[in-house]
Design an enzyme around this catalytic site. Structure first.
Site, PDB file in Angstrom:
ATOM      1  N   GLY A   1      -4.787   2.008  -4.321  1.00 50.81           N
ATOM      2  CA  GLY A   1      -4.592   1.278  -5.564  1.00 50.81           C
ATOM      3  C   GLY A   1      -4.491   2.269  -6.732  1.00 50.81           C
TER       4      GLY A   1
ATOM      5  N   ASP B   1       7.743   9.785   1.923  1.00 46.03           N
ATOM      6  CA  ASP B   1       6.878   9.017   1.027  1.00 46.03           C
ATOM      7  C   ASP B   1       7.504   9.016  -0.375  1.00 46.03           C
ATOM      8  OD1 ASP B   1       4.835   8.057  -0.625  1.00 46.03           O
ATOM      9  OD2 ASP B   1       3.251   9.039   0.531  1.00 46.03           O
TER      10      ASP B   1
ATOM     11  N   SER C   1      -3.767   7.683  -0.613  1.00 41.68           N
ATOM     12  CA  SER C   1      -3.113   7.310  -1.856  1.00 41.68           C
ATOM     13  C   SER C   1      -4.126   7.471  -3.000  1.00 41.68           C
ATOM     14  CB  SER C   1      -2.548   5.887  -1.749  1.00 41.68           C
ATOM     15  OG  SER C   1      -1.664   5.594  -2.790  1.00 41.68           O
ATOM     16  N   TRP C   2      -4.386   6.412  -3.794  1.00 43.92           N
ATOM     17  CA  TRP C   2      -5.448   6.525  -4.791  1.00 43.92           C
ATOM     18  C   TRP C   2      -6.764   6.925  -4.128  1.00 43.92           C
ATOM     19  CZ3 TRP C   2      -7.746   7.310  -9.161  1.00 43.92           C
ATOM     20  CH2 TRP C   2      -9.081   6.920  -9.309  1.00 43.92           C
TER      21      TRP C   2
ATOM     22  N   HIS D   1       4.770   6.074   3.240  1.00 41.68           N
ATOM     23  CA  HIS D   1       3.466   6.164   2.580  1.00 41.68           C
ATOM     24  C   HIS D   1       2.340   5.422   3.293  1.00 41.68           C
ATOM     25  CE1 HIS D   1       0.718   6.556  -0.864  1.00 41.68           C
ATOM     26  NE2 HIS D   1       0.471   5.250  -0.750  1.00 41.68           N
TER      27      HIS D   1
END
Length: 330
Positions: A56, A283, A128-129, A311
C-alpha cells in the site's frame, strides 16, 4: 550477489505456497492516538518469529499471506497497519484523522507489537510499500531483525513517485492511464498526486469515492504481467479502495516522512543483516531501478530477478522466490 531465475512452469499458487492455515491467536493492540491495530499469529508458537508487512500503504493483510512460511517452522505474525484492514478507525471514514499515520508511527507500532508478543528478534518480510516499512524498521531497530525478505523495492524517492503517479508509466499502459487522469481536470494534471489529494480528502462521497476507485484501479490493473481481473475486483471494493487511496496519497504527498534517498543512503545500519531482494523484471509499479540501486549500495544482499513477472507477490515466479527465501532462513 545477483541471481536470475529461469521462467516458471508452475502456474498455480497452490503448487508453490504452503497450504492454507488459520490463526491460533488474534487481537487488537492499542497503540495510542485512538488507533487499534489488528494482529494475528499462526503456524508454530515455538517456531522462528516472522512478521509480514503488507503493501500500500493501506493494503491490509489477507489469509493467503500466511502461506509464504512453513507453518511447522515459523511463528507467523500478520498485522493490518493503521487505518486499513481490520484496524480502526478505518480510513474509509471521512472523519478519520491521518495525522497520526506516518512511517514512524508504523515503525513504533511494530516495535510495540514485538515487545507485547514477547519476541526478542524476528524476520521481517515486506513487499512494495512493505519493503519501505521493512527497511525503515530495520534501520531504526537493527538489533531486533534476524533477516529481511523484500519484494518490489520502493523507497518513495521523487522519481519513483513521478514514474508511476505522474505519467511515466503511461508510456506502457496508455489505455489504463486514461481512466486515471479522467478524474482530474486538464489544468491540474501537471501535479496528479496533489490533485488527487484534494479529491480523496473531500468530505463529499460523490467526490472522494470516484477518485479513490480511479486511483486504486490504476494501481491494481498494472500490478501483474498479464491482466488479473480478480485482483482488480478485490482491490476496488469501495471501502477498501477508499482507505487504500487515501492512505497511499497521504504518504506520497509527505514523501513518507523520509529524506530523499534516505533508505538507500543509510543501508550501513543493516549491512550485517542477511537479506534477499525479490524483484520482477517487468515491474511497472516499482521498477527494477530501485532494487538495483539498493543492491548496488548493499552488495551483501542477494538480488533475485524474476524474468517472467511484474510486481505482485501472487505471480508464480515471485511467489516461488519468496518461499525459497523463507525456507532458507527457517
Amino acid at each position: 550477489m545477483a541471481r536470475y531465475r529461469e521462467d516458471m512452469t508452475v502456474s498455480e499458487l497452490d503448487d508453490i505456497l504452503y497450504p492454507p492455515i488459520e490463526p491460533y491467536e488474534s487481537g487488537e493492540l492499542l497503540v495510542g492516538d485512538g488507533q487499534r491495530i489488528y494482529w494475528e499469529q499462526s503456524g508454530n508458537p515455538e517456531g522462528k518469529p516472522v512478521v509480514f508487512l503488507h503493501g500500500g500503504p493501506g493494503g491490509g493483510t489477507s489469509p493467503w499471506h500466511r502461506r509464504f512460511f512453513d507453518p511447522e517452522r515459523y511463528r507467523i505474525v500478520l498485522l493490518d497497519q493503521r487505518g486499513c484492514g481490520k484496524s480502526t478507525p478505518h480510513a474509509s471514514d471521512p472523519t478519520a484523522d491521518l495525522r497520526f499515520n506516518t512511517t514512524w508511527h508504523l515503525v513504533a507500532d511494530l516495535e510495540l507489537l514485538r515487545r507485547n508478543l514477547g519476541i526478542e528478534r524476528w524476520q521481517v518480510f515486506g513487499g512494495s510499500w512493505g519493503s519501505t516499512l521493512a527497511l525503515s524498521y530495520a534501520q531504526a531497530h537493527p538489533e531486533a531483525v534476524t533477516e529481511l525478505v523484500l519484494r518490489g523495492i520502493f523507497t518513495l524517492r521523487r522519481h519513483e513517485l513521478e514514474w508511476f503517479y505522474e505519467g511515466g508509466a503511461s508510456a506502457i499502459f496508455p489505455d489504463l492511464w486514461e481512466g486515471y487522469v479522467a478524474e482530474i481536470p486538464v489544468l491540474e494534471r501537471s501535479r496528479m498526486i496533489e490533485a488527487y489529494h484534494r479529491r480523496l480528502f473531500d468530505a463529499d462521497p460523490a467526490v472522494h469515492r470516484p477518485a479513490a476507485l480511479a486511483w486504486t484501479r490504476w494501481e491494481a490493473s498494472t500490478l501483474t504481467l498479464r491482466p488479473d481481473p480478480e485482483l482488480v475486483a478485490s482491490m476496488t471494493d469501495p471501502d477498501a479502495a477508499t482507505a487504500f487511496a487515501r492512505i497511499e496519497n497521504h504518504y506520497f504527498v509527505n514523501h513518507g516522512w523520509l529524506r530523499e534517498g534516505q533508505l538507500i543512503e543509510e543501508v550501513d545500519r543493516i549491512r550485517h543483516i542477511p537479506a534477499v531482494i525479490v524483484q520482477g523484471r517487468y515491474d511497472v509499479c516499482t521498477p527494477i531501478m530501485t532494487a538495483w540501486d539498493l543492491h548496488r549500495a548493499w552488495p551483501e544482499s542477494e538480488l533475485v530477478v524474476v524474468d517472467d513477472a511484474s510486481h505482485s507477490a501472487s505471480e508464480p515466479g515471485i511467489a516461488a522466490a519468496l518461499r525459497a527465501a523463507t525456507d532458507r532462513f527457517a
